[in-house]
Enzyme design. Structure first.
Site, PDB file in Angstrom:
ATOM      1  CG  ASP A  47      54.936  55.203  51.357  1.00 47.26           C
ATOM      2  OD1 ASP A  47      55.638  54.204  51.331  1.00 47.26           O
ATOM      3  OD2 ASP A  47      55.163  55.432  52.256  1.00 47.26           O
ATOM      4  CD  GLU A  73      61.760  45.467  48.719  1.00 47.82           C
ATOM      5  OE1 GLU A  73      63.130  44.767  48.938  1.00 47.82           O
ATOM      6  OE2 GLU A  73      61.430  45.964  49.758  1.00 47.82           O
TER       7      GLU A  73
END
Length: 155
Positions: A47, A73
């Site tokens: 994160d 991502e």
């Protein structure tokens, strides 16, 4: 920007392309080996890596770049009024800053890099076709070593 918003922005650019003749580029970007960051350093570090990626992107890119997360991502950047060459240079600058920032702010063990597929749009296309072309270039960037930008070329 959320997925729906960035895709809405791309649709709007494509709809006005024919009447405005404002060429632009899109880049589909994927953080390299992101799963290994989560697996080896924990999800909090993953994160943190995503937040750092977004923060650096907002710092380096001019106001005429829309950015949004497609999922996981993977990101989509829309470069308004930019040539392929300008986009490659901007992405290379981003790549260098991201590597340095990751080492300084996350961990010296984490190499935060990305692969990008770049598509110049200068004629009408569907959103799907644009994304597929950028994705093909992204796939080539990943297959040929990652940590680079590949420009989509028609055969």
């Amino acid at each position: 920007m959320l997925k729906a918003k960035i895709l809405e922005s791309l649709n709007a650019k494509l709809e006005t392309l024919e009447s405005s003749s404002n060429e632009f580029c899109i880049a589909m970007i994927d953080i390299d080996f992101f799963k290994s960051i989560n697996d080896n350093h924990g999800h909090k570090m993953g994160d943190d890596a995503l937040r750092l990626f977004s923060y650096i992107a907002r710092q380096i890119f001019p106001d005429h770049v829309d950015m949004g997360r497609l999922g996981g991502e993977e990101f989509l950047f829309i470069f308004h009024k930019s040539t392929e060459r300008q986009c490659v240079e901007l992405l290379d600058d981003f790549r260098k800053l991201l590597k340095t920032a990751a080492c300084d702010q996350l961990s010296e063990e984490i190499s935060l890099t990305f692969s990008a597929g770049l598509k110049e749009i200068n004629s009408p296309h569907t959103t799907t076709a644009c994304l597929e072309d950028a994705d093909k270039a992204l796939y080539e960037a990943k297959e040929s070593g990652r940590d680079q930008t590949v420009i989509f070329k028609c055969l």
